[in-house]
Motif scaffolding. Structure first.
Motif, PDB file in Angstrom:
ATOM      1  N   ALA A  43       1.079  10.050   0.569  1.00 22.05           N
ATOM      2  CA  ALA A  43       1.166   9.527   1.930  1.00 22.05           C
ATOM      3  C   ALA A  43       1.540   8.050   1.929  1.00 22.05           C
ATOM      4  O   ALA A  43       2.322   7.593   2.772  1.00 22.05           O
ATOM      5  N   VAL A  44       0.999   7.287   0.968  1.00 24.76           N
ATOM      6  CA  VAL A  44       1.312   5.864   0.872  1.00 24.76           C
ATOM      7  C   VAL A  44       2.773   5.670   0.475  1.00 24.76           C
ATOM      8  O   VAL A  44       3.472   4.821   1.036  1.00 24.76           O
ATOM      9  N   VAL A  45       3.239   6.457  -0.472  1.00 25.90           N
ATOM     10  CA  VAL A  45       4.649   6.374  -0.872  1.00 25.90           C
ATOM     11  C   VAL A  45       5.558   6.655   0.312  1.00 25.90           C
ATOM     12  O   VAL A  45       6.535   5.930   0.559  1.00 25.90           O
ATOM     13  N   ALA A  46       5.253   7.694   1.082  1.00 30.75           N
ATOM     14  CA  ALA A  46       6.082   8.057   2.239  1.00 30.75           C
ATOM     15  C   ALA A  46       6.071   6.946   3.285  1.00 30.75           C
ATOM     16  O   ALA A  46       7.118   6.604   3.857  1.00 30.75           O
ATOM     17  N   ALA A  47       4.904   6.357   3.530  1.00 32.85           N
ATOM     18  CA  ALA A  47       4.806   5.296   4.537  1.00 32.85           C
ATOM     19  C   ALA A  47       5.554   4.047   4.101  1.00 32.85           C
ATOM     20  O   ALA A  47       6.204   3.379   4.913  1.00 32.85           O
ATOM     21  N   CYS A  48       5.478   3.728   2.813  1.00 35.04           N
ATOM     22  CA  CYS A  48       6.207   2.562   2.295  1.00 35.04           C
ATOM     23  C   CYS A  48       7.714   2.779   2.362  1.00 35.04           C
ATOM     24  O   CYS A  48       8.476   1.853   2.691  1.00 35.04           O
ATOM     25  N   LYS A  49       8.138   3.991   2.058  1.00 37.00           N
ATOM     26  CA  LYS A  49       9.563   4.303   2.122  1.00 37.00           C
ATOM     27  C   LYS A  49      10.085   4.158   3.546  1.00 37.00           C
ATOM     28  O   LYS A  49      11.211   3.683   3.773  1.00 37.00           O
ATOM     29  N   GLU A  50       9.270   4.533   4.510  1.00 32.05           N
ATOM     30  CA  GLU A  50       9.659   4.484   5.921  1.00 32.05           C
ATOM     31  C   GLU A  50       9.998   3.061   6.364  1.00 32.05           C
ATOM     32  O   GLU A  50      10.908   2.854   7.172  1.00 32.05           O
ATOM     33  N   ILE A  51       9.272   2.064   5.814  1.00 34.53           N
ATOM     34  CA  ILE A  51       9.505   0.674   6.240  1.00 34.53           C
ATOM     35  C   ILE A  51      10.115  -0.163   5.113  1.00 34.53           C
ATOM     36  O   ILE A  51      10.235  -1.382   5.246  1.00 34.53           O
ATOM     37  N   ASP A  52      10.494   0.484   4.000  1.00 30.58           N
ATOM     38  CA  ASP A  52      11.106  -0.190   2.849  1.00 30.58           C
ATOM     39  C   ASP A  52      10.210  -1.299   2.298  1.00 30.58           C
ATOM     40  O   ASP A  52      10.670  -2.397   1.970  1.00 30.58           O
ATOM     41  N   ALA A  53       8.921  -1.002   2.189  1.00 26.95           N
ATOM     42  CA  ALA A  53       7.979  -1.949   1.588  1.00 26.95           C
ATOM     43  C   ALA A  53       7.853  -1.670   0.095  1.00 26.95           C
ATOM     44  O   ALA A  53       7.932  -0.516  -0.351  1.00 26.95           O
ATOM     45  N   LEU A  54       7.661  -2.719  -0.678  1.00 29.23           N
ATOM     46  CA  LEU A  54       7.369  -2.569  -2.095  1.00 29.23           C
ATOM     47  C   LEU A  54       5.970  -1.984  -2.257  1.00 29.23           C
ATOM     48  O   LEU A  54       5.050  -2.327  -1.496  1.00 29.23           O
ATOM     49  N   LEU A  55       5.792  -1.127  -3.264  1.00 30.39           N
ATOM     50  CA  LEU A  55       4.494  -0.515  -3.517  1.00 30.39           C
ATOM     51  C   LEU A  55       4.031  -0.869  -4.922  1.00 30.39           C
ATOM     52  O   LEU A  55       4.688  -0.520  -5.910  1.00 30.39           O
ATOM     53  N   VAL A  56       2.913  -1.582  -4.999  1.00 24.57           N
ATOM     54  CA  VAL A  56       2.343  -2.028  -6.268  1.00 24.57           C
ATOM     55  C   VAL A  56       0.988  -1.349  -6.450  1.00 24.57           C
ATOM     56  O   VAL A  56       0.060  -1.582  -5.664  1.00 24.57           O
ATOM     57  N   ILE A  57       0.879  -0.513  -7.468  1.00 19.63           N
ATOM     58  CA  ILE A  57      -0.316   0.284  -7.705  1.00 19.63           C
ATOM     59  C   ILE A  57      -1.080  -0.242  -8.917  1.00 19.63           C
ATOM     60  O   ILE A  57      -0.516  -0.406 -10.007  1.00 19.63           O
ATOM     61  N   ASP A  58      -2.370  -0.508  -8.722  1.00 20.99           N
ATOM     62  CA  ASP A  58      -3.278  -0.783  -9.837  1.00 20.99           C
ATOM     63  C   ASP A  58      -3.899   0.553 -10.233  1.00 20.99           C
ATOM     64  O   ASP A  58      -4.669   1.141  -9.472  1.00 20.99           O
ATOM     65  N   PHE A 105      -9.984  -4.387  -5.735  1.00 26.42           N
ATOM     66  CA  PHE A 105     -10.404  -5.263  -6.836  1.00 26.42           C
ATOM     67  C   PHE A 105      -9.486  -6.479  -6.850  1.00 26.42           C
ATOM     68  O   PHE A 105      -8.277  -6.365  -6.701  1.00 26.42           O
ATOM     69  N   THR A 106     -10.065  -7.648  -7.043  1.00 29.61           N
ATOM     70  CA  THR A 106      -9.336  -8.886  -6.780  1.00 29.61           C
ATOM     71  C   THR A 106      -8.203  -9.186  -7.757  1.00 29.61           C
ATOM     72  O   THR A 106      -7.379 -10.065  -7.485  1.00 29.61           O
ATOM     73  N   SER A 107      -8.114  -8.463  -8.868  1.00 29.70           N
ATOM     74  CA  SER A 107      -6.950  -8.646  -9.748  1.00 29.70           C
ATOM     75  C   SER A 107      -5.655  -8.284  -9.050  1.00 29.70           C
ATOM     76  O   SER A 107      -4.574  -8.726  -9.453  1.00 29.70           O
ATOM     77  N   ASN A 108      -5.767  -7.470  -7.996  1.00 25.91           N
ATOM     78  CA  ASN A 108      -4.599  -7.081  -7.198  1.00 25.91           C
ATOM     79  C   ASN A 108      -4.660  -7.705  -5.801  1.00 25.91           C
ATOM     80  O   ASN A 108      -4.020  -7.222  -4.873  1.00 25.91           O
ATOM     81  N   VAL A 109      -5.425  -8.794  -5.675  1.00 25.37           N
ATOM     82  CA  VAL A 109      -5.517  -9.520  -4.412  1.00 25.37           C
ATOM     83  C   VAL A 109      -5.228 -11.000  -4.616  1.00 25.37           C
ATOM     84  O   VAL A 109      -4.336 -11.572  -3.983  1.00 25.37           O
ATOM     85  N   GLY A 112       6.736  -4.897   9.284  1.00 25.94           N
ATOM     86  CA  GLY A 112       6.183  -6.229   9.129  1.00 25.94           C
ATOM     87  C   GLY A 112       5.438  -6.405   7.825  1.00 25.94           C
ATOM     88  O   GLY A 112       5.204  -7.534   7.378  1.00 25.94           O
ATOM     89  N   ILE A 113       5.073  -5.297   7.186  1.00 25.86           N
ATOM     90  CA  ILE A 113       4.459  -5.344   5.853  1.00 25.86           C
ATOM     91  C   ILE A 113       5.568  -5.297   4.809  1.00 25.86           C
ATOM     92  O   ILE A 113       6.417  -4.397   4.829  1.00 25.86           O
ATOM     93  N   ASP A 114       5.575  -6.255   3.903  1.00 24.72           N
ATOM     94  CA  ASP A 114       6.607  -6.322   2.864  1.00 24.72           C
ATOM     95  C   ASP A 114       6.161  -5.700   1.544  1.00 24.72           C
ATOM     96  O   ASP A 114       6.989  -5.182   0.792  1.00 24.72           O
ATOM     97  N   VAL A 115       4.862  -5.782   1.260  1.00 21.91           N
ATOM     98  CA  VAL A 115       4.316  -5.253   0.010  1.00 21.91           C
ATOM     99  C   VAL A 115       3.011  -4.535   0.315  1.00 21.91           C
ATOM    100  O   VAL A 115       2.178  -5.042   1.083  1.00 21.91           O
ATOM    101  N   VAL A 116       2.837  -3.374  -0.280  1.00 19.60           N
ATOM    102  CA  VAL A 116       1.557  -2.681  -0.248  1.00 19.60           C
ATOM    103  C   VAL A 116       0.995  -2.732  -1.670  1.00 19.60           C
ATOM    104  O   VAL A 116       1.631  -2.254  -2.612  1.00 19.60           O
ATOM    105  N   ALA A 117      -0.174  -3.365  -1.812  1.00 24.29           N
ATOM    106  CA  ALA A 117      -0.804  -3.531  -3.123  1.00 24.29           C
ATOM    107  C   ALA A 117      -2.165  -2.852  -3.082  1.00 24.29           C
ATOM    108  O   ALA A 117      -3.067  -3.305  -2.364  1.00 24.29           O
ATOM    109  N   VAL A 118      -2.322  -1.783  -3.835  1.00 21.28           N
ATOM    110  CA  VAL A 118      -3.532  -0.972  -3.692  1.00 21.28           C
ATOM    111  C   VAL A 118      -3.824  -0.217  -4.979  1.00 21.28           C
ATOM    112  O   VAL A 118      -2.922   0.071  -5.765  1.00 21.28           O
ATOM    113  N   SER A 119      -5.100   0.093  -5.189  1.00 27.58           N
ATOM    114  CA  SER A 119      -5.513   0.844  -6.373  1.00 27.58           C
ATOM    115  C   SER A 119      -5.361   2.336  -6.156  1.00 27.58           C
ATOM    116  O   SER A 119      -5.626   2.850  -5.055  1.00 27.58           O
ATOM    117  N   ALA A 120      -4.986   3.037  -7.205  1.00 26.41           N
ATOM    118  CA  ALA A 120      -4.899   4.498  -7.138  1.00 26.41           C
ATOM    119  C   ALA A 120      -6.283   5.110  -6.966  1.00 26.41           C
ATOM    120  O   ALA A 120      -6.434   6.175  -6.343  1.00 26.41           O
TER     121      ALA A 120
END
Length: 348
Positions: A154-169, A101-105, A133-141
């Motif tokens: 799985a998303v939390v684990a993958a973000c932790k692996e590359i130290d990316a910020l995780l933003v959940i709508d 959804f574009t509020s998170n895009v 190479g990904i700095d932020v993961v922005a995705v809906s629950a």
């Protein structure tokens, strides 16, 4: 659902569109009517209304396992994401779902002029796309169009692996899907869908590390350390916690939100989850689909929109598919009404 809680709603039969907006429970509706009456005649100052903002903030914190100090209030999801996007360094890369959804895009995309790049991956390949190479993961629950439930662990684990910020709508999830902020940097939700509140009340969590990276671009008097001492003049002392990211709240929206969130706590998200999935899967079985894990059912059924309209069933069409959504006030009678409307259109 017990009759104790069922009596708190009076929906017209056939409401299967909570993914568009939720129906207020009786305590929320009555609280809102009371303050509207006071507003009409000037019976009180605004401070009692604003107590609902404090209550809603605390209820949200309890629902997601956050500290109240890490919770902010606002108006919309896009406005809440904007300061996070503005805090990204030039050239940052943001990963979104290709049906997000574009509020998170859009809040990320408007920074293209300084090299911020938004890349998209399909829902079924999303976790695989979380690569260096990904700095932020922005995705809906839960995805608005399809109802797909994110594999958050799985998303939390993958973000932790590359130290990316995780933003959940969490706008299509919180209120029926159990969620916590563990491993998440921002979890933001509008309350007018599954939290059954008036539109205009958004609440979110910001991790301490994210608070340090972001500038409170929308700071106003309500973000002050002392709200009542921040009305006038150039002396600025903002709240030291996530409250410095507050937007001045729409009072009446939060008046309705506080009792609705507290009622969800009282019923229990696990109870609501079981109720919603039971009805959604009964509907899925009736249209020839296997059981799923979402309160939102998306299906390609040509003619369904017209059939629902003729039968008085209110649902939605998203991405070309019929979208039916089931919440705590939905009943088996609603399911049967919907299936009867679709008779002859589906092969089971």
């Amino acid at each position: 659902m017990s009759s104790e809680f069922a009596e708190l709603w009076e929906p017209q039969p056939g409401w299967l569109n909570t993914a568009s907006y939720g129906l207020p429970p009786k305590p929320a509706w009555e609280a809102l009517q009371a303050v509207l009456g006071d507003w009409r005649v000037g019976a009180t100052s605004w401070e009692p209304w604003d107590e609902s903002t404090t209550r809603a903030r605390a209820a949200f914190a309890r629902l997601v396992g956050a500290e109240v100090a890490d919770v902010f209030v606002g108006s919309t999801v896009s406005a809440a994401v904007a300061p996070i996007a503005a805090g990204l360094p030039d050239g940052a890369r943001v990963l979104v779902d290709d049906i997000e959804f574009t509020s998170n895009v859009y809040p990320w995309m408007v920074h293209a002029d300084r090299g911020v790049e938004v890349v998209a991956a399909g829902t079924d390949k999303f976790v695989e796309a979380i690569q260096p190479g990904i700095d932020v993961v922005a995705v809906s629950a839960v995805q608005s169009a399809s109802g797909t439930v994110l594999d958050l662990a799985a998303v939390v684990a993958a973000c932790k692996e590359i130290d990316a910020l995780l933003v959940i709508d969490a706008s299509q999830a919180l209120g029926w899907l159990p969620l916590t902020v563990e491993g998440v940097d921002a979890l933001i939700t509008h309350t007018y869908k599954w939290l059954m509140s008036p539109r205009g009340a958004t609440i979110g969590y910001l991790s301490p590390r994210l608070q340090e990276r972001c500038r409170p671009l929308q700071a106003g008097w309500y973000a002050g350390r002392n709200v009542h001492g921040s009305y006038y003049g150039p002396q600025m002392e903002l709240a030291p916690d996530a409250r410095r990211f507050d937007q001045s709240p729409a009072w009446f929206s939060f008046v309705g939100a506080a009792p609705a969130l507290e009622l969800i706590e009282q019923i229990g998200v696990e109870t609501i989850h079981a109720h919603n999935l039971g009805l959604a899967n009964e509907f899925r079985a009736g249209i020839g689909l296997p059981p799923g894990d979402s309160a939102i059912v998306s299906a390609s059924i040509p003619g369904a929109e017209e059939a629902f309209a003729a039968a008085g069933v209110r649902a939605a069409v998203r991405g070309g598919n019929l979208r039916a959504s089931f919440h705590i006030y939905s009943t088996q009678a609603d399911v049967q009404l919907a299936l009867a409307a679709l008779k002859g259109l589906v092969k089971t």
